[in-house]
Design an enzyme around this catalytic site. Structure first.
Site, short mmCIF file in Angstrom:
data_model
loop_
_atom_site.label_atom_id
_atom_site.label_comp_id
_atom_site.label_asym_id
_atom_site.label_seq_id
_atom_site.Cartn_x
_atom_site.Cartn_y
_atom_site.Cartn_z
N GLN A 286 0.84 -1.20 0.00
CA GLN A 286 0.00 0.00 0.00
C GLN A 286 0.87 1.26 0.00
O GLN A 286 1.90 1.30 0.67
CB GLN A 286 -0.91 0.01 1.22
CG GLN A 286 -1.98 -1.07 1.21
CD GLN A 286 -3.21 -0.70 0.40
OE1 GLN A 286 -3.22 0.30 -0.32
NE2 GLN A 286 -4.24 -1.52 0.48
N TYR A 315 -7.11 -13.38 -2.01
CA TYR A 315 -6.45 -12.36 -2.84
C TYR A 315 -5.39 -11.69 -1.98
O TYR A 315 -5.31 -10.47 -1.88
CB TYR A 315 -7.46 -11.35 -3.38
CG TYR A 315 -8.65 -11.99 -4.04
CD1 TYR A 315 -8.59 -12.38 -5.38
CD2 TYR A 315 -9.81 -12.25 -3.34
CE1 TYR A 315 -9.67 -13.00 -6.00
CE2 TYR A 315 -10.89 -12.86 -3.94
CZ TYR A 315 -10.82 -13.24 -5.27
OH TYR A 315 -11.89 -13.85 -5.86
N ASP A 383 -9.65 -8.86 -0.37
CA ASP A 383 -9.00 -7.60 -0.78
C ASP A 383 -8.58 -7.74 -2.24
O ASP A 383 -7.39 -7.83 -2.57
CB ASP A 383 -7.79 -7.33 0.12
CG ASP A 383 -7.21 -5.93 -0.10
OD1 ASP A 383 -7.77 -5.17 -0.92
OD2 ASP A 383 -6.18 -5.60 0.52
N CYS A 410 -10.68 -1.15 -3.35
CA CYS A 410 -10.19 0.14 -3.84
C CYS A 410 -11.10 0.68 -4.94
O CYS A 410 -10.78 1.68 -5.58
CB CYS A 410 -8.76 0.01 -4.35
SG CYS A 410 -8.56 -1.18 -5.70
#
Length: 453
Positions: A286, A315, A383, A410
């Site tokens: 990140q 994931y 994720d 996201c």
């Protein structure tokens, strides 16, 4: 009055829509989308495209600024704000509109009008937060520059000080360009497929160390480039790792298939929750470290009684959140399809003496089905990449009957699409919170909790 492309119109911006553009109505009837605008703005704008029911226009002049616009009215374009499409908004307004956008897609795409969308979790840092940037090389006359692509083009514009890049990253890129210009190194031309310099990538960590990756159109490490990299490294004691990435393909992908360590260590380290992670040129990590810590704390806090649970981290990438979870969970299974990421995760777990995480390399859809036959899984954390999750995988998760799902996304649009599928399969979305991982941009992360009805 019929509008034409190139025409200058006056319009008042009424709201910001999903995607970050302002929306106003010309003559109170024709919808016009205006990038870089703020609700309350009255602007002169040039029509750049027209459809039957709406048009798009770029600001030429701000007649009256909206109250949430920053004070500097000389900055009005995408390029003025270094490609940051929310840079014109004060920060409180940014997180307000991001919450509104998440709420919009959950209602419209997710078909959920009941769940309360919580206030956005604001980022503790709003500028210079990126620990990774990739900038393309270009020429301004004869001067070598790096920067950003102009909106919807491959033309590069340079900025003196990238407002999102780390301070150290900016200093290194500035000095690199100075050395490259002194040595008159050629710049890659994508039309002719010639020239050397393609991209520069800088990764930095919280220990004030940097990794430099220079991407070139070549098949070997030349003496000239090696000498340039050595000169740069001597000027910055903070540079811990230097790579040359060889990319001689006609492609828009930045990094090449061969990343050759030229100087320093193979990786730089980062630390979250007392766990040290190794970061290589191709590692996913990140980009906003301080907010990442808050994101993971939030996601973990959404689990009920995590201490007694067997959890799947799907994931998983290099298994970052799974290893953090493992400090409290009974057992974690980390599933990831990319082999190199799984190897990195195994190495990290070994270095940190983490023994209650089991890494599985393979497709989530298939591996989860196999796992569930031999182990009772209590919860799963998802994720996925921006494209979200395949419907088949969601249906398999539902068939398995896992009681609790934590979903980090996201992309609120694909999150909402996937939530609708899961709710049809017997889950209930009980909590949603936007997380601002990307200040100054319209991008927003979202975390949700679903429970089996």
């Amino acid at each position: 009055m019929k509008l034409e492309k190139g025409q200058i119109i006056e319009v008042k911006i009424e709201k910001i829509v999903y995607g970050g553009e302002g929306l106003g109505y010309y003559n109170n009837e024709f919808a016009v989308f205006v990038p870089m605008s703020v609700p309350g703005d009255v602007v002169k704008a040039e029509i750049i495209s027209l459809k039957k029911s709406y048009g798009r226009a770029l600001i030429k002049e701000i007649i009256t600024p909206g109250t949430e616009r920053i004070k500097d009215l000389n900055h009005i374009t995408f390029e003025d704000f270094q490609g940051c499409d929310f840079g014109m908004l004060d920060y409180n307004a940014q997180i307000k509109y991001k919450k509104n956008m998440v709420e919009d897609v959950i209602r419209r795409i997710g078909k959920n009008n009941e769940v309360i969308v919580e206030e956005s979790l604001e980022s503790p840092v709003q500028k210079n937060y990126r620990n990774k940037v990739i900038e393309p090389f270009s020429l301004n006359g004869k001067e070598i520059i790096t920067g950003f692509f102009k909106r919807k083009s491959h033309d590069v514009f340079e900025v003196e000080d990238n407002m999102l890049n780390s301070v150290l990253g900016n200093k290194i890129i500035t000095e690199l360009k100075s050395i490259l210009n002194k040595n008159k190194v050629s710049v890659y031309n994508e039309k002719n497929h010639d020239g050397l310099l393609r991209h520069v990538m800088i990764r930095t960590n919280s220990f004030n160390e940097a990794m430099l990756v220079l991407v070139v159109n070549d098949t070997k490490v030349s003496v000239i480039i090696k000498n340039i990299l050595e000169e740069l490294m001597k000027k910055f004691s903070e540079i811990a790792s230097v790579y040359l990435s060889l990319n001689d393909k006609r492609t828009n992908v930045a990094l090449g298939n061969r990343n050759i360590l030229v100087f320093g260590s193979e990786t730089i380290k980062e630390e979250i929750s007392g766990i040290h992670f190794n970061i290589s040129p191709t590692s996913f990590f990140q980009i906003n470290l301080e907010q990442t810590k808050r994101l993971y704390d939030l996601a973990i806090s959404m689990f009920g009684n995590i201490e007694d649970k067997i959890v799947v981290d799907a994931y998983a990438g290099t298994g970052t959140i799974g290893m953090i979870l493992s400090k409290n969970a009974k057992k974690v299974y980390s599933i990831e399809i990319i082999e190199s990421a799984v190897k990195d995760g195994i190495q990290t777990a070994k270095e940190n003496e983490i023994e209650n995480v089991e890494f599985i390399c393979g497709d989530v859809n298939r591996e989860l089905g196999k796992l569930i036959k031999k182990e009772l899984i209590d919860s799963i954390i998802l994720d996925p990449p921006r494209k979200g999750i395949e419907e088949e995988s969601l249906l398999n998760i539902a068939r398995v009957g896992i009681k609790e799902i934590i979903y980090i996304s996201c992309n609120p649009s694909t999150f909402s699409r996937d939530i609708e599928i899961l709710e049809k399969e017997g889950y209930s979305l009980v909590r949603v919170k936007p997380v601002d991982m990307f200040p100054q941009t319209s991008h927003i992360e979202v975390v949700g909790r679903l429970v089996k009805k």
